[in-house]
Design a protein around this motif. Structure first.
Motif, PDB file in Angstrom:
ATOM      1  N   GLY A 220      37.828  35.341  43.032  1.00 27.71           N
ATOM      2  CA  GLY A 220      37.500  35.926  44.223  1.00 27.71           C
ATOM      3  C   GLY A 220      39.190  35.857  44.615  1.00 27.71           C
ATOM      4  N   LYS A 221      39.732  34.998  44.996  1.00 29.99           N
ATOM      5  CA  LYS A 221      41.656  35.150  45.524  1.00 29.99           C
ATOM      6  C   LYS A 221      41.673  36.247  44.882  1.00 29.99           C
ATOM      7  CE  LYS A 221      44.492  32.156  46.987  1.00 29.99           C
ATOM      8  NZ  LYS A 221      44.949  30.610  46.768  1.00 29.99           N
ATOM      9  N   THR A 222      41.893  36.232  43.757  1.00 27.84           N
ATOM     10  CA  THR A 222      42.367  37.444  42.875  1.00 27.84           C
ATOM     11  C   THR A 222      42.434  38.667  42.983  1.00 27.84           C
ATOM     12  OG1 THR A 222      43.020  35.848  40.890  1.00 27.84           O
ATOM     13  CG2 THR A 222      43.706  38.211  40.392  1.00 27.84           C
ATOM     14  N   LEU A 223      40.397  38.736  42.930  1.00 26.05           N
ATOM     15  CA  LEU A 223      39.905  40.286  44.018  1.00 26.05           C
ATOM     16  C   LEU A 223      40.832  40.764  44.969  1.00 26.05           C
ATOM     17  CD1 LEU A 223      38.875  42.465  42.861  1.00 26.05           C
ATOM     18  CD2 LEU A 223      36.536  41.253  43.254  1.00 26.05           C
ATOM     19  N   ALA A 224      40.427  39.331  46.087  1.00 24.04           N
ATOM     20  CA  ALA A 224      40.859  39.405  47.243  1.00 24.04           C
ATOM     21  C   ALA A 224      42.473  39.791  47.799  1.00 24.04           C
ATOM     22  CB  ALA A 224      40.565  38.408  48.029  1.00 24.04           C
ATOM     23  N   THR A 225      42.939  39.360  46.945  1.00 23.13           N
ATOM     24  CA  THR A 225      44.589  39.886  46.612  1.00 23.13           C
ATOM     25  C   THR A 225      44.966  40.748  46.346  1.00 23.13           C
ATOM     26  OG1 THR A 225      45.231  37.043  46.420  1.00 23.13           O
ATOM     27  CG2 THR A 225      46.456  38.921  45.867  1.00 23.13           C
ATOM     28  N   VAL A 226      44.141  41.987  45.633  1.00 19.77           N
ATOM     29  CA  VAL A 226      44.091  42.553  45.278  1.00 19.77           C
ATOM     30  C   VAL A 226      43.770  43.027  45.911  1.00 19.77           C
ATOM     31  CG1 VAL A 226      43.833  44.642  43.455  1.00 19.77           C
ATOM     32  CG2 VAL A 226      44.333  42.823  42.029  1.00 19.77           C
ATOM     33  N   ALA A 227      42.666  43.635  46.325  1.00 22.32           N
ATOM     34  CA  ALA A 227      41.982  44.999  47.528  1.00 22.32           C
ATOM     35  C   ALA A 227      42.591  44.461  48.898  1.00 22.32           C
ATOM     36  CB  ALA A 227      39.972  43.723  47.779  1.00 22.32           C
TER      37      ALA A 227
END
Length: 181
Positions: free
Chosen positions: A94-101
């Motif tokens: 979720g952290k990776t997805l939040a960083t990319v978003a």
């Protein structure tokens, strides 16, 4: 009667006819009016159009030259800021997805902020602008004179303002200006 008496009578009669005709003609000349009475005088005006140039200094706003046409700086800074904010949210995948978003949203937002700033960045210069303006004025070009001569009214145009009468010559109103005294 002798011939010389007949000649004398013929010549005398002829002389009487010539003198009589001359007297009648002279009487007619003396009997003609010397002036016409002025009834009304009206100014004759003409509209004159005079073009002239009118100039003024006007402030003109231009968009300032753009240094970063593709707004790379705003996109990169917005992407970095969005990525940092996104990495602060969540954990794991979720952290990776939040960083990319966050990076994508920040990049788009940074791009649009730079675009707005570039559009509002204006340079003002002064330009000298001229245009033609037509001025209208009235000019006196003469006088329309109504007169009475031998009981009949007439109208003439003169270049001068007449007095109470106009001179008459050979039965015609004289419209030339009187000689200066």
């Amino acid at each position: 009667m002798d011939k010389s008496m007949m000649k004398g009578m013929a010549i005398g009669g002829l002389a009487m006819v010539v003198l009589g005709a001359g007297a009648v003609s002279g009487y007619r000349t003396l009997a003609q009016p010397k002036v016409a009475d002025v009834i009304a005088v009206k100014d004759v005006m003409e509209t004159v159009v005079t073009p002239r140039e009118e100039c003024e200094d006007v402030p003109v706003h231009h968009q300032a030259p753009v240094k970063d046409e593709h707004r790379i700086t705003g996109t990169v800074l917005g992407g970095v800021a969005g990525g940092l904010l996104g990495s602060a949210v969540g954990g794991g995948k979720g952290k990776t997805l939040a960083t990319v978003a966050g990076a994508a949203a920040g990049g788009y937002t940074g791009n649009q902020v730079q675009k707005k700033m570039q559009q509002n960045d204006v340079v003002t210069s002064i330009e000298h602008r001229c245009r033609t303006v037509n001025e209208r004025s009235q000019k006196l070009v003469g006088y329309s004179v109504t007169y009475r001569l031998d009981g009949k009214e007439g109208v003439v145009r003169t270049s001068f303002r007449p007095g109470a009468t106009l001179p008459v010559k050979d039965g015609q109103v004289v419209t030339t200006p009187p000689a200066a005294s």
